[in-house]
Design a protein around this motif. Structure first.
Motif, PDB file in Angstrom:
ATOM      1  N   LYS A 170       0.766  -0.900   0.053  1.00 43.00           N
ATOM      2  CA  LYS A 170       0.002  -0.046  -0.102  1.00 43.00           C
ATOM      3  C   LYS A 170       0.997   1.271   0.056  1.00 43.00           C
ATOM      4  N   ASN A 171       2.145   0.981  -0.265  1.00 45.27           N
ATOM      5  CA  ASN A 171       3.048   2.404  -0.278  1.00 45.27           C
ATOM      6  C   ASN A 171       3.516   2.712  -1.598  1.00 45.27           C
ATOM      7  N   SER A 172       3.669   4.180  -2.012  1.00 38.96           N
ATOM      8  CA  SER A 172       4.242   4.636  -3.143  1.00 38.96           C
ATOM      9  C   SER A 172       5.395   3.871  -3.770  1.00 38.96           C
ATOM     10  N   GLY A 173       5.541   3.389  -4.760  1.00 39.87           N
ATOM     11  CA  GLY A 173       6.520   2.825  -5.449  1.00 39.87           C
ATOM     12  C   GLY A 173       6.084   1.141  -5.775  1.00 39.87           C
ATOM     13  N   PHE A 174       5.266   0.749  -4.857  1.00 43.45           N
ATOM     14  CA  PHE A 174       4.719  -0.445  -5.340  1.00 43.45           C
ATOM     15  C   PHE A 174       3.251  -0.862  -5.072  1.00 43.45           C
ATOM     16  N   LEU A 175       2.549   0.242  -5.540  1.00 42.77           N
ATOM     17  CA  LEU A 175       0.912   0.394  -5.368  1.00 42.77           C
ATOM     18  C   LEU A 175       0.651  -0.413  -6.676  1.00 42.77           C
ATOM     19  N   PRO A 176      -0.438  -1.079  -6.536  1.00 42.01           N
ATOM     20  CA  PRO A 176      -0.991  -1.958  -7.922  1.00 42.01           C
ATOM     21  C   PRO A 176      -0.927  -1.219  -8.927  1.00 42.01           C
ATOM     22  N   GLU A 177      -1.594   0.233  -8.848  1.00 37.20           N
ATOM     23  CA  GLU A 177      -1.792   1.008 -10.250  1.00 37.20           C
ATOM     24  C   GLU A 177      -0.426   1.318 -10.919  1.00 37.20           C
ATOM     25  N   GLU A 178       0.633   1.305  -9.854  1.00 30.44           N
ATOM     26  CA  GLU A 178       2.029   1.562 -10.573  1.00 30.44           C
ATOM     27  C   GLU A 178       2.546   0.533 -11.277  1.00 30.44           C
ATOM     28  N   ARG A 179       2.391  -0.613 -10.569  1.00 31.92           N
ATOM     29  CA  ARG A 179       2.813  -1.848 -11.134  1.00 31.92           C
ATOM     30  C   ARG A 179       2.181  -2.161 -12.526  1.00 31.92           C
ATOM     31  N   ALA A 180       1.061  -1.936 -12.294  1.00 26.17           N
ATOM     32  CA  ALA A 180      -0.017  -2.318 -13.721  1.00 26.17           C
ATOM     33  C   ALA A 180       0.265  -1.299 -14.778  1.00 26.17           C
ATOM     34  N   TRP A 181       0.875  -0.039 -14.394  1.00 22.39           N
ATOM     35  CA  TRP A 181       1.485   0.734 -15.647  1.00 22.39           C
ATOM     36  C   TRP A 181       2.787   0.190 -16.049  1.00 22.39           C
ATOM     37  N   MET A 182       3.378  -0.332 -15.304  1.00 17.60           N
ATOM     38  CA  MET A 182       4.884  -0.979 -15.680  1.00 17.60           C
ATOM     39  C   MET A 182       4.563  -2.326 -16.734  1.00 17.60           C
ATOM     40  N   THR A 183       3.663  -3.113 -16.175  1.00 16.72           N
ATOM     41  CA  THR A 183       3.186  -4.324 -16.834  1.00 16.72           C
ATOM     42  C   THR A 183       2.739  -3.637 -18.376  1.00 16.72           C
ATOM     43  N   ARG A 184       1.749  -2.876 -18.246  1.00 16.60           N
ATOM     44  CA  ARG A 184       1.621  -2.365 -19.610  1.00 16.60           C
ATOM     45  C   ARG A 184       2.555  -1.903 -20.655  1.00 16.60           C
TER      46      ARG A 184
END
Length: 263
Positions: A170-184
């Protein structure tokens, strides 16, 4: 072999006081992408406009002592692009692109510094806005030219990319939305995480950033936040990788990839 290094300096004057110039002279990269220069043009000119024989090209933030990126290159670019066309984020000094164009190839080296959202919700929302603007920029660029983007992305993509992944979900840098951006970026836009292309299974030896709190560095409680992100044609030329930890120039470690790339 073309040696390309990326390093978040956490202040160019601070890193210089810790020996980064001597290390660069010894390591002899052909190009180094730096982030968080934390200086203005007047601070750099005459002192840091060159490092280890490499000429620097910069994007400085309007705010003093903040952000700023650069690319030091042994080879003269055919063009330099400062900023990526964002009204909000170009003022923060987050993007400089060196273009090396020939009749045979259009190729860019980019130094980028993604925002951190760790200071609070306001900056996290700014980070989301940056990601939303930056994704289509990279997608467009990929249709026009090959590139390698080096920089502090401020995202640990997978569980293997940070020590304490369970407590950081739940911390910035490993949030689901951030990781999904990288996956995309990797899966849909077909941009390659070059380090992972070469070293798909590493965990604690892949970290590039450590908190200054406690004994994070001594205990290697780290995150992998620094990347080489390349188009497939460039990524397939990657031959070697290293993360240098024998000396500490900032809270980040230099990441070097060797490419079978001729200029």
């Amino acid at each position: 072999m073309f040696k390309l290094t990326s390093l978040n300096l956490n202040g160019i004057r601070s890193a210089a006081s810790k020996g980064v110039e001597a290390w660069l002279a010894k390591a002899a990269p052909d190009c180094i992408c730096v982030q968080e220069v934390k200086a203005q043009a007047g601070d750099v000119e005459g002192r840091f406009h060159e490092l280890a024989g490499l000429k620097g090209h910069f994007h400085f933030a309007q705010k003093k002592g903040y952000s700023g990126v650069g690319v030091y290159s042994r080879h003269a670019p055919s063009d330099v692009v400062v900023g990526f066309g964002s009204a909000e984020f170009d003022a923060e000094g987050r993007y400089v692109e060196l273009r090396f164009d020939t009749p045979q190839r259009k190729f860019s080296i980019i130094s980028a510094y993604f925002p951190s959202g760790s200071s609070g919700e306001e900056r996290q929302q700014a980070k989301f806005r940056f990601l939303a603007e930056f994704e289509p920029h990279l997608a467009r660029l990929k249709t026009q030219r090959d590139f390698v983007l080096c920089g502090d992305v401020n995202i640990a993509h997978k569980e293997q990319d940070l020590k304490n992944w369970r407590s950081n979900r739940k911390n910035s840098g490993f949030l689901p939305e951030e990781r999904a951006w990288m996956t995309r970026l990797l899966d849909e836009h077909r941009v390659v995480d070059v380090y992972r292309h070469l070293r798909p299974d590493t965990t604690d030896e892949s970290y590039t950033w450590w908190s200054n709190r406690g004994q994070a560095y001594a205990n290697n409680v780290g995150w992998r936040l620094d990347y080489h992100l390349a188009t497939p044609a460039i990524a397939q030329l990657a031959r070697s990788e290293s993360i240098y930890r024998q000396e500490k120039f900032s809270d980040h470690a230099p990441v070097t990839i060797g490419y079978d790339l001729a200029f």
